[in-house]
Design a protein around this motif. Structure first.
Motif, PDB file in Angstrom:
ATOM      1  N   ASP A  76      -7.229   3.450  27.654  1.00  7.36           N
ATOM      2  CA  ASP A  76      -8.518   2.976  27.137  1.00  7.36           C
ATOM      3  C   ASP A  76      -9.667   3.197  28.120  1.00  7.36           C
ATOM      4  N   GLY A  77      -9.379   3.835  29.259  1.00  6.38           N
ATOM      5  CA  GLY A  77     -10.461   4.252  30.142  1.00  6.38           C
ATOM      6  C   GLY A  77     -10.717   3.360  31.346  1.00  6.38           C
ATOM      7  N   HIS A  78      -9.978   2.259  31.477  1.00  3.98           N
ATOM      8  CA  HIS A  78     -10.260   1.354  32.601  1.00  3.98           C
ATOM      9  C   HIS A  78      -9.444   1.705  33.845  1.00  3.98           C
ATOM     10  N   LEU A  79      -8.510   2.666  33.713  1.00  2.00           N
ATOM     11  CA  LEU A  79      -7.674   3.051  34.862  1.00  2.00           C
ATOM     12  C   LEU A  79      -7.949   4.507  35.239  1.00  2.00           C
ATOM     13  N   ASP A  80      -7.749   4.834  36.512  1.00  2.00           N
ATOM     14  CA  ASP A  80      -7.902   6.226  36.917  1.00  2.00           C
ATOM     15  C   ASP A  80      -6.678   7.023  36.478  1.00  2.00           C
ATOM     16  N   ALA A  81      -6.862   8.339  36.385  1.00  2.00           N
ATOM     17  CA  ALA A  81      -5.835   9.203  35.786  1.00  2.00           C
ATOM     18  C   ALA A  81      -4.494   9.139  36.523  1.00  2.00           C
ATOM     19  N   LEU A  82      -4.523   9.103  37.864  1.00  2.00           N
ATOM     20  CA  LEU A  82      -3.251   9.085  38.606  1.00  2.00           C
ATOM     21  C   LEU A  82      -2.457   7.809  38.300  1.00  2.00           C
TER      22      LEU A  82
END
Lengths: 205, 205, 205
Positions: free
Chosen positions: B165-171
């Motif tokens: 949902d966009g609140h975490l970084d990709a790694l």
């Protein structure tokens, strides 16, 4: 003399045909995503119902093979055939579900092409299944499915190159790759169905 | 008349039960991650030992089936049953290892729920295995496992929506998805065990 | 008395050996990537040709088993053996293709080690296959392959820790992980080949 076994065999061939027809309903529903402004969530919900329908057919197939003294061909081939038909539906359902889950609102061109290839694969498979009973005219079916899988594979790999060329953020790449993986797995499962049909025909010939 | 074959059958049923019990030890160890400030690395190391224990049981099972003239049910079903029990442990071990490797220090709520579902699945499976010998009272086992797998699948998909949902970084997303994938695969393997047990029972009935 | 069946068995053993030899050609080509300034695209193209060669051998194997009244060991074991040998090549081809597709220009040390492990695994497998006919001296083969797979697994996991330690951007991590996954899957498939050979030998003993 063995005519009393005939009805059961008709039952098997009927179930293979129903299973393939169920898949064709699934890919037809999938092509709904190619229309302008598709209802991703509605299509995902409808796909869950279709998956349950296909599950019921597979379950009926396995119950029939388990309760049959004689089967039209090897029991283990029937299991692999039934499971592979079932796998196609699982991957199509997963692809649709992921699109709804990830909020995909526009389908990249490569994925549109993969959906069309899957719909053609389902038609070709549904056309071939009734011919299993006579064990003939099946060679063109598996040749066609292999060609379709090669096209799907090529489209998938071209899509990967596009996805990773740096113009998209990593989260978007991950989401679209997840969807593409499921579509590619569906194409692989169609090929597995064709491979097992080829094996069955070769054994009988 | 066939009593001389009995001891070998007891050996098989004992090995299925040991294998399922080994899994229950594995998921019990996994629930150690739900306690406050868990020792991720210690749990991962303990899991490697448990995986070796389970491997030894599977290997013993395959040696027994290979050296037996008569087996309690189809050889190929014994292989699939043994391999699927083994797969559960492989996925649980991989999940734990990845958590230690990626330096996960706090377990998201959805993953905590998946671990609880896996622990319940292991108990239900370990309870059912001894009933294989009598081939009865197994229907509620596979119905329960199917329900647990559906819950795991729903939790997994809800977790994916949360992850992306966009609140975490990709790694971070990639790491947590890797762990979740292994837990979901473990739940699938429990279902595969239940499916093969259902097949075995239906064949015998 | 059964000498008329002998030639067919020789055919089978010859096909297993050819298949393993084809893999050894594949991993030898893969080691081309370890040289200074390797031609990734050229190697990927050569690998596609090799994959087709191996496919043809597998197909010939399945045609032979389907048309044989007597086979040197269980039909289903021949299928699993043939498919697993084939899987190795599929994963090696996919790894090479992804490197070319993603524009990988420098191979991380861990992946170089995995390639060397795969090349050794292929040699050990190609050496063992001709011994299948006599069903002896095979134990050291499967022990060696298991040890090689453990090394590959350890290298893979160490590589994951390196990949995710935060010094690389997410897209690069995804690309390199995709390649590593295929190499790891290739090592797993070599182990599956060894496991099925062990099963075949134990059944015969």
């Amino acid at each position: 003399m063995f005519s009393r076994f005939k009805p059961k065999n008709d039952l098997f061939y009927g179930l293979f045909t129903s299973s393939a027809q169920c898949l064709a309903d699934g890919t037809k529903t999938l092509t709904g995503l190619l229309e302008p402004e598709p209802d991703f969530e509605g299509i995902a919900r409808r796909m869950v119902d279709l998956e349950h329908d296909c599950d019921r057919i597979t379950h009926e197939m396995f119950r029939t093979v388990n309760s049959s003294f004689i089967t039209p061909f090897d029991r283990s081939d029937i299991y692999v055939l039934g499971s592979s038909l079932d796998d196609v539906m699982d991957h199509i359902e997963a692809a649709t579900h992921l699109m709804a889950l990830y909020g995909v609102t526009e389908l990249p061109q490569h994925l549109r092409e993969m959906i069309e290839i899957l719909d053609t694969s389902a038609s070709v498979t549904a056309d071939a299944m009734p011919r299993l009973a006579g064990m003939k005219d099946l060679e063109r079916y598996w040749i066609e499915i292999n060609a379709l899988e090669n096209r799907a594979d090529h489209t998938y790999r071209t899509f990967l190159a596009y996805l990773f060329d740096g113009h998209l953020d990593a989260l978007t790449v991950m989401k679209l790759k997840d969807v593409a993986d499921e579509l590619e797995d569906a194409a692989d499962s169609f090929e597995k169905v064709a491979n097992i049909v080829e094996t069955i025909v070769l054994k009988e010939s």
